[in-house]
Design an enzyme around this catalytic site. Sequence first.
Site, mmCIF file in Angstrom:
data_model
loop_
_atom_site.group_PDB
_atom_site.id
_atom_site.type_symbol
_atom_site.label_atom_id
_atom_site.label_comp_id
_atom_site.label_asym_id
_atom_site.label_seq_id
_atom_site.Cartn_x
_atom_site.Cartn_y
_atom_site.Cartn_z
ATOM 1 N N GLY A 35 40.486 37.421 35.678
ATOM 2 C CA GLY A 35 40.560 35.974 35.888
ATOM 3 C C GLY A 35 39.284 35.323 35.399
ATOM 4 N N LEU A 36 39.271 34.018 35.396
ATOM 5 C CA LEU A 36 38.117 33.262 34.926
ATOM 6 C C LEU A 36 36.903 33.487 35.811
ATOM 7 C CD1 LEU A 36 39.881 29.849 34.178
ATOM 8 C CD2 LEU A 36 39.043 31.477 32.468
ATOM 9 N N SER A 37 35.734 33.184 35.280
ATOM 10 C CA SER A 37 34.523 33.199 36.086
ATOM 11 C C SER A 37 34.671 32.198 37.227
ATOM 12 C CB SER A 37 33.319 32.816 35.211
ATOM 13 O OG SER A 37 32.138 32.750 35.983
ATOM 14 N N GLY A 38 34.360 32.627 38.441
ATOM 15 C CA GLY A 38 34.503 31.754 39.591
ATOM 16 C C GLY A 38 35.888 31.721 40.184
ATOM 17 N N GLY A 40 37.343 34.094 41.850
ATOM 18 C CA GLY A 40 37.384 34.788 43.137
ATOM 19 C C GLY A 40 37.627 36.279 43.016
ATOM 20 N N LYS A 41 37.488 36.829 41.815
ATOM 21 C CA LYS A 41 37.778 38.250 41.588
ATOM 22 C C LYS A 41 36.949 39.168 42.483
ATOM 23 C CE LYS A 41 36.599 38.077 37.286
ATOM 24 N NZ LYS A 41 36.236 36.622 37.318
ATOM 25 N N SER A 42 35.640 39.017 42.426
ATOM 26 C CA SER A 42 34.756 39.887 43.201
ATOM 27 C C SER A 42 34.943 39.684 44.696
ATOM 28 C CB SER A 42 33.290 39.639 42.819
ATOM 29 O OG SER A 42 33.042 40.018 41.484
ATOM 30 N N SER A 109 37.556 40.247 31.782
ATOM 31 C CA SER A 109 38.441 40.969 30.843
ATOM 32 C C SER A 109 39.447 40.006 30.208
ATOM 33 C CB SER A 109 39.156 42.132 31.526
ATOM 34 O OG SER A 109 39.827 41.761 32.697
#
Length: 204
Positions: A35-38, A40-42, A109
Amino acid sequence: MQQVSQDVTWHQASVSSEQRQQLNGHRSVLLWYTGLSGSGKSTIANAVDVKLHQLGVHGYVLDGDNVRHGLNGDLGFNDQDRVENIRRISEVANLMVDAGLVVSTAFISPFIQDRAQARQLLGERFIEVFVDTPLSVCEQRDPKGLYQKARAGEIKHFTGIDSAYEAPVTPEVHLKTDLFCIEQCAQQVVDVLVAKQVISQSSL
């Protein structure tokens, strides 16, 4: 990418991946958060990891920033380096899955082809988790101030601004963080792991 020397031979481990999974009491898989930066992936990956740890599941989170501090510290953010970044982490994740872990990778990615190569490497052990957050929401969050810098031209090749993000077409898990909270998104991932019999219902 350099070709593997013919003098290098793959050695089979004395303890198989199946034996390690049996000892752990659960299957090993790769949860590939994209997903995009920010987006919420991490945050979601770590929330899932906490839930799994509480259930006695052996797991580990490979975070994009953390990996770039060491293993991929020599790579930049142009398209070629992004491809190599994902190739390396796919190989590392594959080894960790072979060790019997439920591995989570939290990387932007951005390219479909790269994620497809990771899926090909892992096979049925690959679970794609699309953290689908609108660009406007990601920019509003901007926890690291990266979008602001990208808009000002201070950061080049920034995904969503001047570098493309190719969204998954048929991810195993589709999370909408603008509609559901972190806890709800994390539970959706755990529910998929139960449905796919990675972990047992009795663990819950």
